[in-house]
Motif scaffolding. Sequence first.
Motif, PDB file in Angstrom:
ATOM      1  N   TYR A   1      19.181-116.857 -17.739  1.00 18.69           N
ATOM      2  CA  TYR A   1      19.546-116.618 -19.136  1.00 18.69           C
ATOM      3  C   TYR A   1      19.440-115.161 -19.579  1.00 18.69           C
ATOM      4  O   TYR A   1      19.794-114.845 -20.715  1.00 18.69           O
ATOM      5  CB  TYR A   1      18.659-117.463 -20.057  1.00 18.69           C
ATOM      6  N   SER A   2      18.973-114.279 -18.716  1.00 17.39           N
ATOM      7  CA  SER A   2      18.684-112.905 -19.121  1.00 17.39           C
ATOM      8  C   SER A   2      19.909-112.125 -19.612  1.00 17.39           C
ATOM      9  O   SER A   2      19.769-111.133 -20.310  1.00 17.39           O
ATOM     10  CB  SER A   2      18.009-112.143 -17.976  1.00 17.39           C
ATOM     11  N   HIS A   3      21.101-112.592 -19.268  1.00 19.41           N
ATOM     12  CA  HIS A   3      22.320-111.899 -19.714  1.00 19.41           C
ATOM     13  C   HIS A   3      22.687-112.235 -21.161  1.00 19.41           C
ATOM     14  O   HIS A   3      23.540-111.582 -21.750  1.00 19.41           O
ATOM     15  CB  HIS A   3      23.498-112.282 -18.807  1.00 19.41           C
ATOM     16  N   ILE A   4      22.049-113.242 -21.748  1.00 11.47           N
ATOM     17  CA  ILE A   4      22.374-113.654 -23.117  1.00 11.47           C
ATOM     18  C   ILE A   4      21.652-112.732 -24.098  1.00 11.47           C
ATOM     19  O   ILE A   4      20.420-112.674 -24.106  1.00 11.47           O
ATOM     20  CB  ILE A   4      21.958-115.124 -23.372  1.00 11.47           C
ATOM     21  N   PRO A   5      22.390-112.006 -24.934  1.00 17.07           N
ATOM     22  CA  PRO A   5      21.726-111.119 -25.889  1.00 17.07           C
ATOM     23  C   PRO A   5      20.992-111.910 -26.969  1.00 17.07           C
ATOM     24  O   PRO A   5      21.426-112.997 -27.362  1.00 17.07           O
ATOM     25  CB  PRO A   5      22.875-110.298 -26.488  1.00 17.07           C
TER      26      PRO A   5
ATOM     27  N   ARG B   1      17.990-107.467 -28.208  1.00 17.40           N
ATOM     28  CA  ARG B   1      18.971-106.370 -28.245  1.00 17.40           C
ATOM     29  C   ARG B   1      19.056-105.739 -29.630  1.00 17.40           C
ATOM     30  O   ARG B   1      19.495-104.611 -29.772  1.00 17.40           O
ATOM     31  CB  ARG B   1      20.355-106.882 -27.863  1.00 17.40           C
TER      32      ARG B   1
ATOM     33  N   LYS C   1      25.425-122.902 -22.405  1.00 13.15           N
ATOM     34  CA  LYS C   1      24.938-121.535 -22.556  1.00 13.15           C
ATOM     35  C   LYS C   1      25.628-120.833 -23.723  1.00 13.15           C
ATOM     36  O   LYS C   1      26.848-120.699 -23.743  1.00 13.15           O
ATOM     37  CB  LYS C   1      25.161-120.740 -21.271  1.00 13.15           C
TER      38      LYS C   1
ATOM     39  N   GLU D   1      26.481-117.498 -26.145  1.00 13.23           N
ATOM     40  CA  GLU D   1      26.818-116.102 -25.851  1.00 13.23           C
ATOM     41  C   GLU D   1      25.927-115.154 -26.643  1.00 13.23           C
ATOM     42  O   GLU D   1      25.944-113.952 -26.431  1.00 13.23           O
ATOM     43  CB  GLU D   1      28.291-115.861 -26.178  1.00 13.23           C
TER      44      GLU D   1
END
Length: 121
Positions: free
Chosen positions: A75-79, A101, A47, A49
């Motif tokens: 994966y939604s937390h990955i900008p 983002r 994953k 960052e």
Amino acid sequence: MPIQKVLVVDDSKTELMVLSDLLIKNGYSVRTAENAEEAFRRLSEEKPELILMDVVMPGQNGFQLTRAIARDPQYSHIPIIMCTSKNQETDRVWGMRQGARDYVTKPVNTEELISKIRALG
């Protein structure tokens, strides 16, 4: 925590090389993918960052792939920063609505990109 690992998704080998070199010179670890299928494979392997996402690609384009990643709980937390030659305001707005983002246009201004990455980290 500062961003270290970046996944660059672009169908152009030249762009992959240019962006990878730029990021590596600024201390980032880089993986690359040339299409949506390869991008999802990279996501499952390690994953990142941050994802730098091209828009114009064969098959699933960057807007569609951004939406798929942003809506996937895994994966939604990955900008995601859209990194594209599409420089219209409507493109930028659409990219942000898909879950990006931030948005930068090619040719990439190194200082601008690094600044945006640091702001996310």
